[in-house]
Write a protein that holds these residues in place. Sequence first.
Motif, PDB file in Angstrom:
ATOM      1  N   GLY A 158       0.785  -1.221   0.000  1.00 20.08           N
ATOM      2  CA  GLY A 158       0.000   0.000   0.000  1.00 20.08           C
ATOM      3  C   GLY A 158       0.822   1.278   0.000  1.00 20.08           C
ATOM      4  O   GLY A 158       2.012   1.290   0.314  1.00 20.08           O
ATOM      5  N   ARG A 159       0.156   2.346  -0.373  1.00 21.97           N
ATOM      6  CA  ARG A 159       0.749   3.683  -0.329  1.00 21.97           C
ATOM      7  C   ARG A 159       0.409   4.346   1.007  1.00 21.97           C
ATOM      8  O   ARG A 159      -0.537   3.964   1.692  1.00 21.97           O
ATOM      9  N   ILE A 160       1.146   5.359   1.339  1.00 21.95           N
ATOM     10  CA  ILE A 160       0.858   6.196   2.503  1.00 21.95           C
ATOM     11  C   ILE A 160       0.777   7.633   2.005  1.00 21.95           C
ATOM     12  O   ILE A 160       1.757   8.166   1.466  1.00 21.95           O
ATOM     13  N   GLY A 161      -0.387   8.244   2.149  1.00 19.82           N
ATOM     14  CA  GLY A 161      -0.564   9.597   1.645  1.00 19.82           C
ATOM     15  C   GLY A 161      -0.303   9.712   0.157  1.00 19.82           C
ATOM     16  O   GLY A 161       0.173  10.740  -0.319  1.00 19.82           O
ATOM     17  N   GLY A 162      -0.594   8.629  -0.555  1.00 17.33           N
ATOM     18  CA  GLY A 162      -0.404   8.629  -2.002  1.00 17.33           C
ATOM     19  C   GLY A 162       1.003   8.322  -2.458  1.00 17.33           C
ATOM     20  O   GLY A 162       1.266   8.237  -3.660  1.00 17.33           O
ATOM     21  N   ARG A 163       1.934   8.124  -1.535  1.00 16.00           N
ATOM     22  CA  ARG A 163       3.351   7.948  -1.876  1.00 16.00           C
ATOM     23  C   ARG A 163       3.827   6.536  -1.544  1.00 16.00           C
ATOM     24  O   ARG A 163       3.212   5.804  -0.761  1.00 16.00           O
ATOM     25  N   ILE A 164       4.968   6.164  -2.102  1.00 22.33           N
ATOM     26  CA  ILE A 164       5.571   4.858  -1.873  1.00 22.33           C
ATOM     27  C   ILE A 164       6.724   5.024  -0.893  1.00 22.33           C
ATOM     28  O   ILE A 164       7.687   5.747  -1.171  1.00 22.33           O
ATOM     29  N   TYR A 165       6.607   4.351   0.244  1.00 24.88           N
ATOM     30  CA  TYR A 165       7.626   4.486   1.278  1.00 24.88           C
ATOM     31  C   TYR A 165       8.412   3.205   1.530  1.00 24.88           C
ATOM     32  O   TYR A 165       9.414   3.241   2.254  1.00 24.88           O
ATOM     33  N   GLY A 166       7.967   2.080   0.998  1.00 20.87           N
ATOM     34  CA  GLY A 166       8.621   0.831   1.343  1.00 20.87           C
ATOM     35  C   GLY A 166       8.846  -0.076   0.160  1.00 20.87           C
ATOM     36  O   GLY A 166       8.403   0.194  -0.965  1.00 20.87           O
ATOM     37  N   ILE A 167       9.533  -1.163   0.442  1.00 18.23           N
ATOM     38  CA  ILE A 167       9.753  -2.236  -0.527  1.00 18.23           C
ATOM     39  C   ILE A 167       9.162  -3.505   0.074  1.00 18.23           C
ATOM     40  O   ILE A 167       9.561  -3.923   1.171  1.00 18.23           O
TER      41      ILE A 167
END
Length: 549
Positions: free
Chosen positions: A202-211
């Motif tokens: 999933g995204r967080i706030g529309g952004r990609i934070y993880g792999i």
Amino acid sequence: MPSMSRRTLMRSIATGGAAVCLPGLLTACSTGSDDGDVSNAGKKLAAWPAYEAASGAKPDLTPTETGVQAGYTAYPSDLATSVARTPGDDSTVKVMSVTFGTPPKGRGQNQYWRAVEKALGVKIEYTIISQADYQKKMATVMAGDPDSLPDIINMFSGFTLPREAQFVQRRAEDLTPFLSGDAVKDYPNLAGIPTHAWRDMGRIGGRIYGIPLERPLPGSTLWLNQGMFTDAGMKEGWTSQDFADVAKKATHGKAYALGASTGSLFGNGVHSAAHNAPQGWAVDKKGTFHPNYTDERLKAAIAYQTQLRKNGSYHPDATSMSLVDLNTLFLNGTAGSMQNGFGSYQTLYPDSKGLLTPAPALPYGVDGTPGGIVAARRSFGYTVLKKAKKERIELLLRLLDYLAAPFGTKEWELTHYGLEGVHFTRDKDGAPKTTKLGQVENANNLPFKYLAEGPQVLFVPGRPEVVRALHAWQQKVVPVAIRNASYGLQSRTYTAQGTTLKALMDDTITAVIAGRSPMSEYDSAVKTWRSRGGDRMAEEFAKDYAANS
């Protein structure tokens, strides 16, 4: 009779994935204000990384887009090279991850550790957290000085950490510029992680934070002692009544057909899926989210399990037994079945050799309707990076790209088996065979694989018949897998209160099946769950779902 070590049993649990039962609650976690807007609603959504299969060995058994895994009946004879040059710069990198193994030997005495360091071109300072200590340790890390964070952190999906998304958004690097769309092509092995894993992360706030750490579609699975259940009349296409009859017949003396461990709700995942109940959350065509707790099919599964318990088919210690102990009872024939993640086959078949033949159960049907299976979250967790300069982030991503090498590559072999002649030899078919040292120095005790890993495949060294059987089983059950519709979505209420509210329902369901509480207590608990946050979760998941659709 061969004996089982605790280390081996913990290794079996680690490969199980979705069915790991983890005690305790993280009741507080301060990351500052929790006002961060982690919802994807109203945000411009970052494109998922452009998928491109990484180079590896061609499978013997074909995968499908719907979720059947690639199968390898033999170890590849010619291993590919997926990383052209050493990715590191001789700097020191601090990493942290969960482990299900035993504490490893220190770096100076650990040849596996040093071999991976040499291949990566960095010095690794590894903080390893046992699953029992994970919540407490993560509370400290998440509340601590952001400058003291490790460079690479594994966020294990076995827990819902309160305000986890807010912590990641505030403290971790936004990887969107590095991985979104075609940008991921700078890291070919990361590009080889299938889109379903990114979506379930999933995204967080529309952004990609993880792999994400990709996992198979089948989740919690009922593993059977095939001989015991076959002798008692097991058959394909069985009904719930057939299952109950077989379980009762297979239970005699000191042997019980059904084993269960603490936190598994008497294996409720398997039985609720067979009753076609939602697995967590379902979403209808209007985008409305419905929890499993209000579904009559879940209540029917609980009532069915209550009857199985009354019939004496469950082991009497089903509410107090650890999964480690249940593994022991399964392997010695005391418990004829156990619920564990599908991935546990990787150790279950080797460990049971000479004792019994395991088999994943086909779901039984209810009232003329074929049953379903539990669909796992396709991400076993995800890896985030501490905020840093662009050059440092690119270095860390190169390291993770190496660790994400696919099956059939030299990089995969090193990270999963260590050094040939030191940690493994080869059998007559060329497959790695672990040495005594490899049983101590390995990817379970020093889990680089929990930082990044390529797509999982079906493979059991020297057991092609097992791979064929599992591939055939997946072809039958993947079409009836029931997915939790909330995977990959954000809900502030869920991250803040989900763990506590789930514990309320888990305790109630266990008490009802065990005969300590009437079904009316379940209905009362559902009302409490809804009023304390369940209904808000449904609204928040629906809003996020609409934004992602």
